[in-house]
Enzyme design. Structure first.
Site, PDB file in Angstrom:
ATOM      1  CB  CYS A 257      13.752   9.959   6.939  1.00 12.95           C
ATOM      2  SG  CYS A 257      14.554   8.890   5.737  1.00 12.95           S
TER       3      CYS A 257
ATOM      4  CD  GLU B 266      10.656  13.729  10.235  1.00 14.83           C
ATOM      5  OE1 GLU B 266       9.535  13.232  10.438  1.00 14.83           O
ATOM      6  OE2 GLU B 266      11.565  13.132   9.646  1.00 14.83           O
TER       7      GLU B 266
ATOM      8  CE  LYS C 156      -1.438   3.016   2.751  1.00 16.77           C
ATOM      9  NZ  LYS C 156      -1.577   4.187   1.858  1.00 16.77           N
TER      10      LYS C 156
ATOM     11  CD  GLU D   5      14.496   2.200   8.982  1.00 18.98           C
ATOM     12  OE1 GLU D   5      14.741   3.337   9.421  1.00 18.98           O
ATOM     13  OE2 GLU D   5      15.144   1.203   9.318  1.00 18.98           O
TER      14      GLU D   5
HETATM   15  P1  NAD Z   1       2.795   8.846   7.298  1.00 14.88           P
HETATM   16  O1  NAD Z   1       3.155   8.147   8.554  1.00 14.88           O
HETATM   17  O2  NAD Z   1       1.771   9.884   7.344  1.00 14.88           O
HETATM   18  O3  NAD Z   1       2.294   7.800   6.211  1.00 14.88           O
HETATM   19  C1  NAD Z   1       3.098   6.684   5.844  1.00 14.88           C
HETATM   20  C2  NAD Z   1       2.189   5.609   5.267  1.00 14.88           C
HETATM   21  O4  NAD Z   1       1.350   5.117   6.316  1.00 14.88           O
HETATM   22  C3  NAD Z   1       1.264   6.095   4.150  1.00 14.88           C
HETATM   23  O5  NAD Z   1       1.169   5.092   3.158  1.00 14.88           O
HETATM   24  C4  NAD Z   1      -0.063   6.262   4.866  1.00 14.88           C
HETATM   25  O6  NAD Z   1      -1.177   6.141   4.020  1.00 14.88           O
HETATM   26  C5  NAD Z   1       0.009   5.104   5.857  1.00 14.88           C
HETATM   27  N1  NAD Z   1      -0.888   5.248   7.025  1.00 14.88           N
HETATM   28  C6  NAD Z   1      -1.285   6.387   7.620  1.00 14.88           C
HETATM   29  N2  NAD Z   1      -2.111   6.108   8.662  1.00 14.88           N
HETATM   30  C7  NAD Z   1      -2.215   4.764   8.724  1.00 14.88           C
HETATM   31  C8  NAD Z   1      -2.911   3.869   9.576  1.00 14.88           C
HETATM   32  N3  NAD Z   1      -3.669   4.305  10.573  1.00 14.88           N
HETATM   33  N4  NAD Z   1      -2.790   2.550   9.351  1.00 14.88           N
HETATM   34  C9  NAD Z   1      -2.021   2.087   8.350  1.00 14.88           C
HETATM   35  N5  NAD Z   1      -1.345   2.884   7.503  1.00 14.88           N
HETATM   36  C10 NAD Z   1      -1.434   4.211   7.685  1.00 14.88           C
HETATM   37  O7  NAD Z   1       4.168   9.410   6.691  1.00 14.88           O
HETATM   38  P2  NAD Z   1       4.369  10.302   5.373  1.00 14.88           P
HETATM   39  O8  NAD Z   1       3.871  11.674   5.655  1.00 14.88           O
HETATM   40  O9  NAD Z   1       3.884   9.576   4.166  1.00 14.88           O
HETATM   41  O10 NAD Z   1       5.969  10.311   5.261  1.00 14.88           O
HETATM   42  C11 NAD Z   1       6.789  11.196   5.958  1.00 14.88           C
HETATM   43  C12 NAD Z   1       7.457  10.496   7.134  1.00 14.88           C
HETATM   44  O11 NAD Z   1       8.178   9.359   6.670  1.00 14.88           O
HETATM   45  C13 NAD Z   1       8.487  11.357   7.825  1.00 14.88           C
HETATM   46  O12 NAD Z   1       8.344  11.239   9.211  1.00 14.88           O
HETATM   47  C14 NAD Z   1       9.816  10.769   7.375  1.00 14.88           C
HETATM   48  O13 NAD Z   1      10.894  11.013   8.245  1.00 14.88           O
HETATM   49  C15 NAD Z   1       9.466   9.335   7.267  1.00 14.88           C
HETATM   50  N6  NAD Z   1      10.420   8.627   6.405  1.00 14.88           N
HETATM   51  C16 NAD Z   1      11.317   7.768   6.987  1.00 14.88           C
HETATM   52  C17 NAD Z   1      12.240   7.098   6.215  1.00 14.88           C
HETATM   53  C18 NAD Z   1      13.217   6.136   6.836  1.00 14.88           C
HETATM   54  O14 NAD Z   1      13.689   5.252   6.132  1.00 14.88           O
HETATM   55  N7  NAD Z   1      13.521   6.263   8.115  1.00 14.88           N
HETATM   56  C19 NAD Z   1      12.273   7.298   4.827  1.00 14.88           C
HETATM   57  C20 NAD Z   1      11.347   8.184   4.276  1.00 14.88           C
HETATM   58  C21 NAD Z   1      10.423   8.839   5.070  1.00 14.88           C
END
Ligand code: NAD
Length: 481
Positions: free
Chosen positions: A284, A383, A173, A250
């Site tokens: 990130c 962040e 997803k 992550e």
């Molecule tokens: P997010 O947590 O809002 O969403 C991530 C994913 O989770 C999306 O696909 C979203 O639809 C899904 N999601 C949201 N709520 C959910 C739920 N209740 N149940 C299941 N799935 C759900 O994050 P984002 O805004 O897409 O991405 C930004 C974040 O990602 C930042 O915090 C960034 O640091 C982090 N990030 C980390 C890495 C790493 O490898 N450490 C890499 C890239 C991004």
């Protein structure tokens, strides 16, 4: 007419009742496409398809898997300009960055094609006479993947490639904001000859299809990348499910870049500016905390501002653009909120922070640099995930190291210095999963482990040979000879 992109379930493209519009953040009049918004039923169908495909795929030979992954790699690399353009159009990173990321996805598939052929086990004598012991690795089963919007092709690639290489079936997803690159990737892998149901794509809302994936009893493991708050919910759901799911998270970062008095100023400024602001700071691993020793502080700030004056913020697809737009209105609102918070807390906005107008309507933000900040301020602790960085003054190396480690995150950390002693000490004593010396905190290789400590990561590392820790389970077999 706007093209409609469907979900992939059991090898067939399936429409959903709803769709969402994928909008170009450089030009909000430009619709990239309509992408299916899956339902809970579709997610359940996808998991059932993965379950049905697992017995055959988990017993497929390394040559078959190698050929499929290699074919996918070849197509990704051959089409990297086109895929990079799609990525930049939907996410807003520059075309060079988009093409670079698409190329990286191709290299990841080539690496894991090789890993198909490298899986090995151990045969060792037992402590009991006449008994032999074998230690082998087997696929985990059905892997659910939930990915964020900021690396829309690389992150799906670095999860899907090892999962398939080691004989697992997948339901992915992707982020609902930016699903186009994941759709294109899945299409390529499916056409590379993957049996039906081994890889399934269900696009849609996290709270709907994401939750359904987390709660399904037939899913054995979840690999998640995203924010800390969602990651916590993912982990809780994995532990609450019966049987419990293996989980890899992550998450975010608040990555420090330490600049010591003896640093090469040019190298330090380049590491800071590219690390903090390129890819619109939406990484990130972005260097969002610049911890600078007192003796070089003023020269460093001045040189960063000079460098930032030459940075072009514009349409991601235009040549000459260094930084594209913020991904959407809600992320722009968050960036502006933190700029205001930093001002209110006493930080000095030394450069940028203005919303910019360009030829086309988009979410353009001038990179913001704060000085006179402390590590206790919210701008140093939370962040932002945008082109916003702050400088914290440190009196010496020891204080800089303590400040760098004084965070709930631990993804990446950097130091700019010409002192071998301090570089060596920092590598050993930084509480981060990845440490950079005279390099930006962002920008990593695809063939080595990626991941962090503390609040940034949970579970096994991603990428490189270490990915097998997530995508295989170890079996110990005893035989009486
Ligand atoms: P997010 O947590 O809002 O969403 C991530 C994913 O989770 C999306 O696909 C979203 O639809 C899904 N999601 C949201 N709520 C959910 C739920 N209740 N149940 C299941 N799935 C759900 O994050 P984002 O805004 O897409 O991405 C930004 C974040 O990602 C930042 O915090 C960034 O640091 C982090 N990030 C980390 C890495 C790493 O490898 N450490 C890499 C890239 C991004």
């Amino acid at each position: 007419m706007t093209e409609m992109f469907k979900n992939l379930i059991a090898g067939e493209w399936a429409s959903a009742g709803n769709a969402s519009r994928n909008i170009n953040p450089s030009n909000t009049n430009d619709v990239v496409g309509e992408y299916a918004q899956g339902s809970v039923e579709q997610m359940n169908d996808a998991i059932a398809a993965a379950k049905a495909a697992f017995p055959a795929w988990s017993r497929s030979g390394p040559q078959e898997r190698y050929e499929i992954l290699k074919k996918a790699s070849d197509e990704i690399l051959a089409r990297k300009e086109e895929l990079g353009r799609l990525l930049s159009r939907e996410e807003g990173k520059t075309l060079a960055e988009g093409i670079g990321e698409a190329g990286r996805a191709g290299q990841i598939f080539a690496f894991f094609a090789g890993e198909c052929l490298r899986l090995s086990g151990e045969a060792i004598p037992s402590v009991r006479p006449g008994v032999g012991v074998e230690i082998t690795r087997e696929p985990v089963g059905i892997i659910g993947m939930i990915t964020p919007w900021n690396f829309p092709i690389a992150i799906p690639a670095w999860k899907i490639a090892p999962a398939l290489a080691f004989g697992n079936c997948v339901v992915i997803k992707p982020a609902d904001l930016v699903p186009g690159s994941a759709w294109a990737l899945v299409d390529i892998i499916q056409r590379a000859g993957l049996p039906k149901g081994v890889l399934n794509l269900v696009m849609g809302r996290g709270s709907v299809v994401g939750q359904a994936l987390l709660q399904h009893k037939d899913v054995h493991a979840i690999s998640f990348t995203g924010s800390v708050s969602t990651g916590r919910k993912v982990a809780e759901a994995c532990i609450a499910s019966s049987p419990m799911k293996k989980v890899q998270l992550e998450m975010g970062g608040k990555n420090p870049l330490v600049v010591l008095d003896d640093a090469d100023l040019k190298i330090a400024v380049e590491a800071a500016v590219t690390g903090a602001y390129f890819s619109t700071g939406q990484r990130c691993t972005a260097s969002s905390r610049l911890i600078v020793q007192a003796g070089i502080h003023d020269r460093f700030v001045e040189a960063c501002i000079e460098r930032l004056k030459g940075v072009v913020v514009d349409d991601a697809l235009k040549s000459g653009t260094h930084i594209g737009p913020v991904v959407d209105q809600s992320q722009l609102d968050q960036d502006l909120k933190y700029i205001q918070i930093a001002k209110d807390e006493g930080g000095k906005l030394a450069w940028g922070g203005e919303v910019l107008k360009r030829e086309t309507p988009g979410f353009y933000l001038q990179p913001a640099l704060f000085t006179e900040t402390t590590n206790a301020m919210r701008i140093s602790r939370e962040e932002v995930f945008g082109p916003v960085a702050n400088v914290i003054r440190a009196k010496d190396y020891e204080e800089a190291l303590a400040l760098a480690n004084d965070t709930e995150f631990g993804l990446s950390a950097g130091i700019c210095t010409t002192s071998l002693k301090h570089a060596t000490h920092f590598k050993r004593n930084s509480e981060a999963g990845m440490v950079m010396v005279n390099l930006a905190t962002a920008g990593v290789d695809y063939h080595v482990p990626f991941g962090g400590r503390k609040g940034s990561s949970y579970g096994p590392r991603e990428q490189g040979a270490y990915a097998k820790e997530m995508y295989t389970t170890v079996k110990t077999a005893y035989t009486l000879a």
